[in-house]
Design an enzyme around this catalytic site. Sequence first.
Site, PDB file in Angstrom:
ATOM      1  N   LYS A  40     -14.952  -1.297   5.431  1.00 20.59           N
ATOM      2  CA  LYS A  40     -14.118  -1.244   6.644  1.00 20.59           C
ATOM      3  C   LYS A  40     -14.764  -2.041   7.781  1.00 20.59           C
ATOM      4  O   LYS A  40     -14.055  -2.626   8.612  1.00 20.59           O
ATOM      5  CB  LYS A  40     -13.871   0.205   7.077  1.00 20.59           C
ATOM      6  CG  LYS A  40     -13.002   1.004   6.116  1.00 20.59           C
ATOM      7  CD  LYS A  40     -11.606   0.425   5.945  1.00 20.59           C
ATOM      8  CE  LYS A  40     -10.665   1.366   5.217  1.00 20.59           C
ATOM      9  NZ  LYS A  40      -9.398   0.746   4.834  1.00 20.59           N
TER      10      LYS A  40
ATOM     11  N   THR B 132      -3.968  11.945   1.982  1.00 18.94           N
ATOM     12  CA  THR B 132      -3.226  11.000   1.136  1.00 18.94           C
ATOM     13  C   THR B 132      -3.948  10.913  -0.210  1.00 18.94           C
ATOM     14  O   THR B 132      -5.056  11.436  -0.345  1.00 18.94           O
ATOM     15  CB  THR B 132      -3.199   9.582   1.753  1.00 18.94           C
ATOM     16  OG1 THR B 132      -4.548   9.109   1.816  1.00 18.94           O
ATOM     17  CG2 THR B 132      -2.567   9.553   3.123  1.00 18.94           C
ATOM     18  N   LEU B 133      -3.358  10.176  -1.131  1.00 21.47           N
ATOM     19  CA  LEU B 133      -3.969  10.006  -2.455  1.00 21.47           C
ATOM     20  C   LEU B 133      -5.374   9.407  -2.332  1.00 21.47           C
ATOM     21  O   LEU B 133      -6.338   9.923  -2.899  1.00 21.47           O
ATOM     22  CB  LEU B 133      -3.067   9.065  -3.264  1.00 21.47           C
ATOM     23  CG  LEU B 133      -2.885   9.325  -4.741  1.00 21.47           C
ATOM     24  CD1 LEU B 133      -2.406  10.743  -4.991  1.00 21.47           C
ATOM     25  CD2 LEU B 133      -1.876   8.315  -5.301  1.00 21.47           C
ATOM     26  N   ALA B 134      -5.484   8.318  -1.565  1.00 24.41           N
ATOM     27  CA  ALA B 134      -6.778   7.638  -1.432  1.00 24.41           C
ATOM     28  C   ALA B 134      -7.789   8.556  -0.749  1.00 24.41           C
ATOM     29  O   ALA B 134      -8.953   8.640  -1.174  1.00 24.41           O
ATOM     30  CB  ALA B 134      -6.609   6.350  -0.637  1.00 24.41           C
TER      31      ALA B 134
ATOM     32  N   TYR C  86     -18.439   8.633   2.784  1.00 27.69           N
ATOM     33  CA  TYR C  86     -17.563   7.453   2.953  1.00 27.69           C
ATOM     34  C   TYR C  86     -18.288   6.198   2.449  1.00 27.69           C
ATOM     35  O   TYR C  86     -17.653   5.267   1.944  1.00 27.69           O
ATOM     36  CB  TYR C  86     -17.139   7.319   4.417  1.00 27.69           C
ATOM     37  CG  TYR C  86     -15.867   6.530   4.601  1.00 27.69           C
ATOM     38  CD1 TYR C  86     -14.673   6.946   4.020  1.00 27.69           C
ATOM     39  CD2 TYR C  86     -15.855   5.354   5.351  1.00 27.69           C
ATOM     40  CE1 TYR C  86     -13.503   6.223   4.186  1.00 27.69           C
ATOM     41  CE2 TYR C  86     -14.689   4.627   5.528  1.00 27.69           C
ATOM     42  CZ  TYR C  86     -13.522   5.071   4.942  1.00 27.69           C
ATOM     43  OH  TYR C  86     -12.359   4.344   5.105  1.00 27.69           O
TER      44      TYR C  86
ATOM     45  N   SER D 133       1.735   8.215   1.890  1.00 27.76           N
ATOM     46  CA  SER D 133       0.936   7.022   2.229  1.00 27.76           C
ATOM     47  C   SER D 133       1.121   6.637   3.691  1.00 27.76           C
ATOM     48  O   SER D 133       2.236   6.693   4.226  1.00 27.76           O
ATOM     49  CB  SER D 133       1.390   5.827   1.369  1.00 27.76           C
ATOM     50  OG  SER D 133       1.135   6.057   0.016  1.00 27.76           O
TER      51      SER D 133
ATOM     52  N   GLN E 195       1.591  -1.175  -7.593  1.00 33.84           N
ATOM     53  CA  GLN E 195       0.712  -1.494  -8.716  1.00 33.84           C
ATOM     54  C   GLN E 195       1.088  -0.601  -9.887  1.00 33.84           C
ATOM     55  O   GLN E 195       1.004   0.616  -9.761  1.00 33.84           O
ATOM     56  CB  GLN E 195      -0.707  -1.115  -8.343  1.00 33.84           C
ATOM     57  CG  GLN E 195      -1.506  -2.148  -7.630  1.00 33.84           C
ATOM     58  CD  GLN E 195      -2.984  -1.843  -7.868  1.00 33.84           C
ATOM     59  OE1 GLN E 195      -3.626  -2.553  -8.632  1.00 33.84           O
ATOM     60  NE2 GLN E 195      -3.505  -0.807  -7.259  1.00 33.84           N
TER      61      GLN E 195
ATOM     62  N   ASP F 266      -1.059  -6.720  -7.714  1.00 38.73           N
ATOM     63  CA  ASP F 266      -2.442  -6.256  -7.616  1.00 38.73           C
ATOM     64  C   ASP F 266      -3.145  -7.243  -6.698  1.00 38.73           C
ATOM     65  O   ASP F 266      -3.342  -8.411  -7.059  1.00 38.73           O
ATOM     66  CB  ASP F 266      -3.071  -6.241  -9.025  1.00 38.73           C
ATOM     67  CG  ASP F 266      -4.535  -5.849  -8.991  1.00 38.73           C
ATOM     68  OD1 ASP F 266      -5.130  -5.823  -7.891  1.00 38.73           O
ATOM     69  OD2 ASP F 266      -5.090  -5.580 -10.075  1.00 38.73           O
TER      70      ASP F 266
ATOM     71  N   GLY G 282       0.775  -1.247   0.000  1.00 37.70           N
ATOM     72  CA  GLY G 282       0.000   0.000   0.000  1.00 37.70           C
ATOM     73  C   GLY G 282       0.798   1.285   0.000  1.00 37.70           C
ATOM     74  O   GLY G 282       0.242   2.342   0.282  1.00 37.70           O
TER      75      GLY G 282
END
Length: 279
Positions: A186, A217-219, A179, A43, A64, A88, A37
């Site tokens: 989750k 973060t990116l996510a 979310y 991250s 990835q 992946d 990740g």
Amino acid sequence: MKGNEITAERTESPKTKQEMSGANMKMLEGKKGIIFGVANDHSLAWACAQALHNQGAQLAFTYQGEVLERRVKPLAESVGSTFVEPCDLSKDDNIEAVFAKLKKHWQSIDFIVHAVAFANKQDLEGHFVDTTRDGFKLALDVSAYTLTAVAKAAAPLMTEGGSIVTLTYYGAEKVIPNYNVMGVAKAALEASVRYLAADLGDKNIRVNAISAGPVRTLAAMGIAGFRDMLKYVADKTPLKRNIQADEVGKTALYFISDLSSGVTGEVIHVDCGYSIMGM
Ligand code: NAP
């Protein structure tokens, strides 16, 4: 029994090699593990990697695609890692391949950091009720099932026991606007932590989760209204601020080190106390 000597139940946990030698060793000297990740240096997986590396752990990484390879390789090199492989996690053959290579590389491992999640952008805005079957499957597969997949693949390599840590969020417990399907994923992830902990405990493999407060973060930036969430949360937490990524890293260190030897199946909130507030 002599004089006043009394026999007592053992009250201390078994001593670690480090405690017995009394040496000034780093906490994770000689420990090896894989981090899933890392997308970039923001991250949460990278914050975990740094905390573990600082305590002497040897690290393996996956990425990835080519873009991430270019970002992850230099980061991995900066912590002395020579194992950087594509993977992946939604593909079983990718998981098999990476653990086969890891077995050749190290024979055994001691820990895993699973910091992976994905949902379609349109499922991270608007209403949960609009989630499509495909969007639901995708989010649950990548964000929850992959923990079970890596735990299964890793268990035979954890010959001396081990520690598996995943990343979750409060949206598993309470409704957080936008979310949506990720909250449901989750919740499945946190339940998986408990079932995996029960299944793998007899191999002395511990499984725990860190429920992190919001971090840019990116996510996270893929969640609609994320900037507003950061401001709102900072205002409401007992500590009156947002968390820093390195605070997640330090908690990963706790879970992966012997400090948490008696802890499994837990979810620890690293959220400046946000989750304890009722109003
Ligand atoms: P991040 O840097 O974007 O990391 C997410 C990682 O998941 C990326 O490396 C991503 O790779 C990877 N990933 C997605 N699909 C994958 C797949 N099929 N196979 C392998 N890897 C895949 O964001 P982050 O915030 O650090 O996220 C790490 C974890 O922390 C996630 O589980 C997230 O839900 C959790 N978390 C984050 C926050 C927060 O506020 N940031 C709070 C609580 C929990 P690609 O970029 O290639 O997709």
